[in-house]
Design a protein around this motif. Structure first.
Motif, mmCIF file in Angstrom:
data_model
loop_
_atom_site.group_PDB
_atom_site.id
_atom_site.type_symbol
_atom_site.label_atom_id
_atom_site.label_comp_id
_atom_site.label_asym_id
_atom_site.label_seq_id
_atom_site.Cartn_x
_atom_site.Cartn_y
_atom_site.Cartn_z
ATOM 1 N N ILE A 130 -47.062 17.163 30.916
ATOM 2 C CA ILE A 130 -46.881 16.581 29.583
ATOM 3 C C ILE A 130 -45.398 16.354 29.294
ATOM 4 O O ILE A 130 -45.006 15.282 28.810
ATOM 5 C CB ILE A 130 -47.517 17.473 28.497
ATOM 6 N N SER A 131 -44.566 17.341 29.579
ATOM 7 C CA SER A 131 -43.134 17.180 29.297
ATOM 8 C C SER A 131 -42.507 16.133 30.217
ATOM 9 O O SER A 131 -41.670 15.339 29.783
ATOM 10 C CB SER A 131 -42.401 18.515 29.376
ATOM 11 N N TYR A 132 -42.932 16.073 31.476
ATOM 12 C CA TYR A 132 -42.409 15.072 32.399
ATOM 13 C C TYR A 132 -42.785 13.661 31.938
ATOM 14 O O TYR A 132 -41.944 12.756 31.935
ATOM 15 C CB TYR A 132 -42.929 15.336 33.818
ATOM 16 N N GLN A 133 -44.038 13.474 31.549
ATOM 17 C CA GLN A 133 -44.471 12.162 31.065
ATOM 18 C C GLN A 133 -43.706 11.766 29.792
ATOM 19 O O GLN A 133 -43.351 10.602 29.612
ATOM 20 C CB GLN A 133 -45.981 12.167 30.787
ATOM 21 N N GLY A 134 -43.459 12.733 28.931
ATOM 22 C CA GLY A 134 -42.681 12.453 27.720
ATOM 23 C C GLY A 134 -41.262 12.025 28.037
ATOM 24 O O GLY A 134 -40.722 11.104 27.408
ATOM 25 N N ILE A 135 -40.657 12.667 29.026
ATOM 26 C CA ILE A 135 -39.303 12.285 29.440
ATOM 27 C C ILE A 135 -39.304 10.857 29.980
ATOM 28 O O ILE A 135 -38.436 10.051 29.633
ATOM 29 C CB ILE A 135 -38.758 13.278 30.489
ATOM 30 N N LYS A 136 -40.278 10.541 30.831
ATOM 31 C CA LYS A 136 -40.353 9.184 31.394
ATOM 32 C C LYS A 136 -40.504 8.132 30.294
ATOM 33 O O LYS A 136 -39.822 7.107 30.313
ATOM 34 C CB LYS A 136 -41.531 9.083 32.368
ATOM 35 N N LYS A 137 -41.390 8.385 29.341
ATOM 36 C CA LYS A 137 -41.610 7.417 28.266
ATOM 37 C C LYS A 137 -40.382 7.288 27.365
ATOM 38 O O LYS A 137 -40.065 6.197 26.891
ATOM 39 C CB LYS A 137 -42.829 7.813 27.432
ATOM 40 N N THR A 138 -39.696 8.407 27.121
ATOM 41 C CA THR A 138 -38.508 8.370 26.279
ATOM 42 C C THR A 138 -37.391 7.592 26.960
ATOM 43 O O THR A 138 -36.696 6.800 26.317
ATOM 44 C CB THR A 138 -38.039 9.794 25.928
ATOM 45 N N ILE A 139 -37.220 7.792 28.256
ATOM 46 C CA ILE A 139 -36.213 7.026 29.003
ATOM 47 C C ILE A 139 -36.537 5.538 28.933
ATOM 48 O O ILE A 139 -35.654 4.711 28.688
ATOM 49 C CB ILE A 139 -36.134 7.506 30.469
ATOM 50 N N LYS A 140 -37.786 5.213 29.137
ATOM 51 C CA LYS A 140 -38.207 3.814 29.087
ATOM 52 C C LYS A 140 -37.936 3.230 27.703
ATOM 53 O O LYS A 140 -37.439 2.110 27.580
ATOM 54 C CB LYS A 140 -39.690 3.705 29.443
ATOM 55 N N LEU A 141 -38.237 3.983 26.668
ATOM 56 C CA LEU A 141 -38.028 3.519 25.296
ATOM 57 C C LEU A 141 -36.544 3.313 24.997
ATOM 58 O O LEU A 141 -36.161 2.341 24.366
ATOM 59 C CB LEU A 141 -38.627 4.527 24.307
ATOM 60 N N MET A 142 -35.705 4.227 25.466
ATOM 61 C CA MET A 142 -34.285 4.189 25.123
ATOM 62 C C MET A 142 -33.479 3.207 25.968
ATOM 63 O O MET A 142 -32.536 2.609 25.472
ATOM 64 C CB MET A 142 -33.663 5.586 25.254
ATOM 65 N N PHE A 143 -33.826 3.052 27.245
ATOM 66 C CA PHE A 143 -32.926 2.346 28.139
ATOM 67 C C PHE A 143 -33.454 1.046 28.735
ATOM 68 O O PHE A 143 -32.683 0.258 29.233
ATOM 69 C CB PHE A 143 -32.512 3.258 29.300
ATOM 70 N N ILE A 144 -34.739 0.823 28.706
ATOM 71 C CA ILE A 144 -35.279 -0.393 29.305
ATOM 72 C C ILE A 144 -35.592 -1.392 28.197
ATOM 73 O O ILE A 144 -36.381 -1.115 27.305
ATOM 74 C CB ILE A 144 -36.542 -0.096 30.153
ATOM 75 N N LYS A 145 -34.955 -2.532 28.283
ATOM 76 C CA LYS A 145 -35.157 -3.577 27.270
ATOM 77 C C LYS A 145 -36.537 -4.190 27.449
ATOM 78 O O LYS A 145 -37.075 -4.265 28.538
ATOM 79 C CB LYS A 145 -34.088 -4.665 27.409
ATOM 80 N N LYS A 146 -37.107 -4.691 26.362
ATOM 81 C CA LYS A 146 -38.452 -5.280 26.397
ATOM 82 C C LYS A 146 -38.546 -6.447 27.379
ATOM 83 O O LYS A 146 -39.538 -6.633 28.024
ATOM 84 C CB LYS A 146 -38.865 -5.745 24.998
ATOM 85 N N GLY A 147 -37.506 -7.247 27.516
ATOM 86 C CA GLY A 147 -37.530 -8.391 28.404
ATOM 87 C C GLY A 147 -37.482 -8.018 29.871
ATOM 88 O O GLY A 147 -37.845 -8.795 30.734
#
Length: 137
Positions: free
Chosen positions: A118-135
């Motif tokens: 659960i914590s690993y998946q949360g980290i992955k999603k948070t990184i994606k949210l913060m650093f990967i642009k929608k485009g």
């Protein structure tokens, strides 16, 4: 303002959320290590294992809740925090019920694996949210 833009306050909340979630993840890994030390090296490590979770267990998820709100994180972040809280409660429960119902103690390491995931998946999603642009997705 672009709908994908976030304010400085929201960015701050997301960064602190990410840091706290990473600390929680590292705590779970450390707990595995301390349990291994207690089993294979010296039982004195059980007290370290217990002390660490009393310091981190419910405290970090509660702060995660606060910073998820400040960071205006999506709904998945709140479900992630809920999963962590339920997992930590389950860990306390299985550690303390073992004297009465021994087989429930065997669920303790299984719940630890779930907290890890659960914590690993949360980290992955948070990184994606913060650093990967929608485009770029």
């Amino acid at each position: 303002m672009n709908k994908h833009m976030v304010s400085k306050g929201n960015q701050f909340g997301r960064i602190i959320y990410f840091i706290l979630l990473s600390v929680f993840f590292l705590t779970v890994v450390t707990q595995f290590f301390l349990a291994g030390l207690a089993i294979f090296v010296d039982p004195i490590n059980w007290s370290r294992h217990t002390t660490l979770i009393h310091l981190v267990g419910f405290n970090i998820p509660l702060f995660l809740l606060l910073f998820a709100f400040i960071g205006k994180l999506p709904r998945w972040a709140y479900w992630n925090i809920f999963g962590l809280l339920v997992g930590v409660f389950g860990m306390y429960f299985t550690a303390n019920i073992t004297a009465s119902i021994r087989w429930l103690g065997a669920l303790h390491p299984v719940l630890a694996i779930l907290l890890f995931i659960i914590s690993y998946q949360g980290i992955k999603k948070t990184i994606k949210l913060m650093f990967i642009k929608k485009g770029e997705e």
